[in-house]
Structure formats: C-alpha cells, structure tokens
Design an enzyme around this catalytic site. Sequence first.
Site, PDB file in Angstrom:
ATOM      1  CB  CYS A 192      13.692   8.711   7.611  1.00  0.00           C
ATOM      2  SG  CYS A 192      14.675   7.576   6.617  1.00  0.00           S
ATOM      3  CE  LYS A 222      -1.460   2.703   2.925  1.00  0.00           C
ATOM      4  NZ  LYS A 222      -1.200   3.941   2.159  1.00  0.00           N
ATOM      5  CD  GLU A 245      10.812  12.758  10.883  1.00  0.00           C
ATOM      6  OE1 GLU A 245       9.647  12.378  11.091  1.00  0.00           O
ATOM      7  OE2 GLU A 245      11.660  12.032  10.327  1.00  0.00           O
ATOM      8  CD  GLU A 253      13.609   0.283   8.954  1.00  0.00           C
ATOM      9  OE1 GLU A 253      14.196   1.314   9.328  1.00  0.00           O
ATOM     10  OE2 GLU A 253      14.083  -0.851   9.093  1.00  0.00           O
TER      11      GLU A 253
HETATM   12  P1  NAD Z   1       2.980   8.616   7.593  1.00  0.00           P
HETATM   13  O1  NAD Z   1       3.265   7.894   8.848  1.00  0.00           O
HETATM   14  O2  NAD Z   1       2.006   9.732   7.628  1.00  0.00           O
HETATM   15  O3  NAD Z   1       2.435   7.610   6.472  1.00  0.00           O
HETATM   16  C1  NAD Z   1       3.179   6.479   6.091  1.00  0.00           C
HETATM   17  C2  NAD Z   1       2.247   5.488   5.413  1.00  0.00           C
HETATM   18  O4  NAD Z   1       1.287   5.030   6.372  1.00  0.00           O
HETATM   19  C3  NAD Z   1       1.430   6.063   4.257  1.00  0.00           C
HETATM   20  O5  NAD Z   1       1.284   5.071   3.262  1.00  0.00           O
HETATM   21  C4  NAD Z   1       0.078   6.362   4.914  1.00  0.00           C
HETATM   22  O6  NAD Z   1      -0.982   6.362   3.978  1.00  0.00           O
HETATM   23  C5  NAD Z   1      -0.042   5.214   5.885  1.00  0.00           C
HETATM   24  N1  NAD Z   1      -0.883   5.456   7.069  1.00  0.00           N
HETATM   25  C6  NAD Z   1      -1.127   6.632   7.693  1.00  0.00           C
HETATM   26  N2  NAD Z   1      -1.904   6.421   8.791  1.00  0.00           N
HETATM   27  C7  NAD Z   1      -2.144   5.090   8.857  1.00  0.00           C
HETATM   28  C8  NAD Z   1      -2.867   4.252   9.768  1.00  0.00           C
HETATM   29  N3  NAD Z   1      -3.495   4.748  10.833  1.00  0.00           N
HETATM   30  N4  NAD Z   1      -2.886   2.923   9.535  1.00  0.00           N
HETATM   31  C9  NAD Z   1      -2.225   2.393   8.480  1.00  0.00           C
HETATM   32  N5  NAD Z   1      -1.532   3.139   7.578  1.00  0.00           N
HETATM   33  C10 NAD Z   1      -1.483   4.466   7.769  1.00  0.00           C
HETATM   34  O7  NAD Z   1       4.405   9.106   7.026  1.00  0.00           O
HETATM   35  P2  NAD Z   1       4.678  10.008   5.740  1.00  0.00           P
HETATM   36  O8  NAD Z   1       4.302  11.407   6.067  1.00  0.00           O
HETATM   37  O9  NAD Z   1       4.132   9.355   4.520  1.00  0.00           O
HETATM   38  O10 NAD Z   1       6.279   9.878   5.614  1.00  0.00           O
HETATM   39  C11 NAD Z   1       7.170  10.654   6.326  1.00  0.00           C
HETATM   40  C12 NAD Z   1       7.664   9.908   7.561  1.00  0.00           C
HETATM   41  O11 NAD Z   1       8.266   8.674   7.175  1.00  0.00           O
HETATM   42  C13 NAD Z   1       8.746  10.652   8.307  1.00  0.00           C
HETATM   43  O12 NAD Z   1       8.488  10.554   9.682  1.00  0.00           O
HETATM   44  C14 NAD Z   1      10.020   9.907   7.941  1.00  0.00           C
HETATM   45  O13 NAD Z   1      11.043  10.034   8.895  1.00  0.00           O
HETATM   46  C15 NAD Z   1       9.512   8.513   7.836  1.00  0.00           C
HETATM   47  N6  NAD Z   1      10.412   7.681   7.015  1.00  0.00           N
HETATM   48  C16 NAD Z   1      11.173   6.716   7.640  1.00  0.00           C
HETATM   49  C17 NAD Z   1      12.082   5.954   6.897  1.00  0.00           C
HETATM   50  C18 NAD Z   1      12.971   4.911   7.534  1.00  0.00           C
HETATM   51  O14 NAD Z   1      13.522   4.079   6.812  1.00  0.00           O
HETATM   52  N7  NAD Z   1      13.144   4.921   8.852  1.00  0.00           N
HETATM   53  C19 NAD Z   1      12.177   6.158   5.512  1.00  0.00           C
HETATM   54  C20 NAD Z   1      11.371   7.132   4.921  1.00  0.00           C
HETATM   55  C21 NAD Z   1      10.487   7.875   5.684  1.00  0.00           C
END
Ligand code: NAD
Length: 500
Positions: A288, A179, A389, A254
Amino acid sequence: MREYRLFIGGEFVDSASGRTFDVVTPRDGSHIAHVAEAGAEDVHRAVAAARKAADHGPWPTMSQPERASRIMRLYELLMAEQSELSDLEAQDTGQTIRVSNLFGVPYGNEFWRFTAELYPKVELIEPVPAYGFPTPAWEFTLLEPHGVVGGITPWNVPYIENSWFLAPALATGNTVVLKPSPETPLTAMETARIAAESDLFPPGVLNVVPGGVEPGQTLVEDPGVDMIHFTGSTETGKRIMQLASGTLKKITLELGGKSPNILLDDADLDMAIPGSLWAVYLHSGQICQAGTRLFVPASLYDEVVARLVEATEGMTLGDPMDYGSDLGPLLNRRQLETVERYVQLGLDEGAKLLTGGQRVTEGVPEGGYYFEPTIFGEVDNGMKIAQEEIFGPVLAVIRYDSVDDAIRMANESIYGLAGAVWSRDVNRAVNVARRLKTGTIWVNDFHLIGPHAPFGGYKQSGIGREHGIWGLRENLQTKYVRVSQEATRDQKFWFQVLGL
Ligand code: NAD
C-alpha cells in the site's frame, strides 16, 4: 493439498452451504489448498459466538496482565512455527521467501510481542480534572473494549495485516471475527489452528471466516458487531463506510496509496537510488505505501534515471521460493492484466518506457504471473500512471524544477498514506516532510513501520491509526464516570432547577 475449515466458536467447522474454494499459488498457478468458503449464515454464526464471548465470557473482564500474558504466549507459539509460516506465506502470496522470512512473518510476529508488552502499561482508569460545578464529584474515565470487532484484510501481506488487526483488538479485551481475503487466507487459518491448540482463548474470542464480498458485507452490516477494522482498497473502503452507517459502527480504514518519494538535489545517491527501488519493488510493488512516484530534480534527472535503470536490470525476477530471487510474481492473472493495462496507458499518455513493461515466461516457473520491474520516465504527475494505484512493479519518474513544485505535485493526489524525502541536510528534509499531506514520512528511508509508531492515511488513504498506543486506543472506547460527592439532598443544585 492442505484443507481448512472455518473457525467459529472455538471449533473448526464446514460452511453452512458446504461450499469450498481453491487457493492457487502465484508461483506457478497450481492449487495448494482447499478452504471452506464462509457465507452470510456462517458470518452470523461467528458474530453470535463472538457476541456471547464478549457479553458473558471471561475474556473482556480478565485483568490486563492476564490477557497480555496470553498474547505473549501466542507470540511464542507463532515464533516456534515461524519458518513454516514464512514458507506458507511465500507460497500463498508470491512474496519471495526472503521477504516472508526476513520481513513478512517475523515482522508480523513483532506486533504480537510489542502489544503484549505495551498493553499492561496503558492506564485504563484516569482521573478527570475538576470542573466548576457548584458541588464536588469524583470523576474518572474508564477505557473499555468495544465488544465485537470485525476485521477485513487484503491479500497482499496477509500475515502482517492480520497481526496488525488481531493483536491490539484481542489484547484490549475485544472478541474478533476475522475475514481474510479469499486470495490468500492460509496463514490466517494457521494462526487460528495455533490459537485453537493453545487453549489460550475461550471459545468465541477468535473466529476466522475466509471468503469474499458476501461474508465481508455481512460482517459490516451485522448488528452484533460493534466496530470494523478494514484494510484494503480505497474503493472498497468507501463501500464499507456506507454499509457501516446502517448500524453506525465505529470504523477504521487503512486504504490505498500512491506515495511520493522526493530526491532533493543534495541527496546521497548511493543510498537514495537503491532506496527508491526498495521503496517501489518490495513484494513487486504490491504494498500500500509503495513509493511509486519518484520526484527527481532536473539537474540530476539523467544521472538518476540511468542509475535506476541499471540497478533495475540487475535485479533477479524468479521463483519466490528461491533464495536468489529479488522479485517474485504478481498475485494472479487479473493483477498481471491490470499492470499490463497501466503500462499501455502510460505509453498512450506519452510517458517514456525506460525498462521493463513485459510479462516474463522464460526462466521462471511455468504458469506463474511474472512481470518485469518497470520504469517510466518523463511522467507528468497528472497522468493516470501517476495518479492511480497500479499495485505492481511500476515506477513513475517525475522531473521537477523547484522544491516547491515537487511538494505541490506530491500533494496533488487523492491519496495520503506515506512518502519519503532524501537529503544530506536533515533540517531541509524535515521542512519538506512538514509540507507533505501524508500520514507517514520517512527521511532517507522507506517502508519501516515499527509496532510502536502510528500508521494510517491522510485524505482518501484512510481513517484512524494503527499500532502503538494510537492503535490500542482505536480498540477502546471512553466511558466517563461522575461520582457525586454532595453530602445531603440540599446540596443538589438540580432540585432548584425543577423545583422538586
Ligand atoms: P480489496 O479492497 O479488494 O479487498 C480487501 C478485503 O475486502 C478483502 O478481504 C475482500 O474480500 C473484502 N471485500 C471486498 N469487497 C467487499 C465489500 N463490498 N464488503 C466487504 N468486504 C469486501 O483490496 P485487495 O485487492 O485485497 O488489497 C489491495 C488493496 O489494499 C490496495 O488498495 C492496497 O493499497 C490496500 N492496502 C492498504 C493497506 C494499509 O495499511 N493502508 C495495507 C495493505 C493493503
């Protein structure tokens, strides 16, 4: 305008509700694609297809070399379209074409190639050393796929994140439901198209269902899913953990970061200063592991800050599709407003704005979400701009008196994803690296994470490790088999235990 449908059970289909959503490019806010939006019913359908392929399909029982050769073939097909994929990734995410061409897409592809080469070398059957039971046995472990693995990925570098999830999950014999984020789903849909055209994967092995919170939650809760690999924010990661507890799924998380970047007083500043800007400004800080907290010794503070500002002001913010742009836009209006809010917060908290801090509308495509690369000096590590962040091009420079102080402040964070140390004395740098509570540390470098090396977070930056043998092992579970070697019934000691 591009059109995409859900990929379920080997076919491209509309969503059950018929709903679609528009994808907008951060470059100028225009619509570039129309995508079917997965709802709960679609996710259940995708999980059922993946379940069938896991329980009855040939994929999990194929030999290691056979599956690996299919992964390698997909890599070759992705490579053949690398240039188009890079273009699409830049348009979808706003990462500059230089980032997507030199880093995002080729680097994502590397994970397919490396996994295809590594996986056949993994010993799936290993002997278990003998224990002291009175009678002998032949004992061994089997590494087996979990079954159906759900992947939920973020918007920032989706091609990389999707490859990080898909390549090891598929190679190890799992079937998957991906997804992707509704903000940037396009290269995931192209990966599905390339896989579908290739005929390498039996129906149901790979399913892609773009959408937001509802399909994400459904995927985590569906009892047909055995494991969830989640990449995203720490806040959502906590929610995933709660949701997964209902069916006690294995999860890997992650999550977010606020990586410390420590300059020691013997650092080579000609390398460390541009290195610190590379650490924070890659993809306008929407990474990230970005090095957003820079710790500088008091003796070098004025010089370092002056050089950081000068170099930052020499960078070109512009159209991501222009090869001349060093920095591109932020993802969307919400992200732009978040960064603006943090800049105001930094000012309110008493940090000193050294450069940047404003939206940009001149010299960039109209309608895009551009923000100046920004540096705050005189930051206290307790300030919100040093603890939260921001996910934008904002550097917090923190002065320190002793290395012990720098290490203490670096560790004063809920996050523990990555960090770096810059020094001409490698032993000194490694001693600092050992005391930092993060999953990755670079010495005189930043951002380089090869497909061979473990990546993951300490503390609230995550659970589990991706890449290399560590990533493959997350996708496999261990079964223990004991084959009794007793020759006769009399030799079974448990007959005496129950008196049978
Ligand atoms: P997010 O947590 O808002 O969303 C991530 C994913 O989860 C999306 O596909 C979103 O649609 C889905 N999602 C959101 N709420 C959900 C729920 N309640 N249940 C299931 N799925 C849900 O993050 P974002 O804004 O898309 O990405 C940015 C974040 O990702 C930053 O915090 C960044 O640090 C982190 N990130 C971490 C890594 C790593 O490898 N550690 C890599 C890239 C990004």
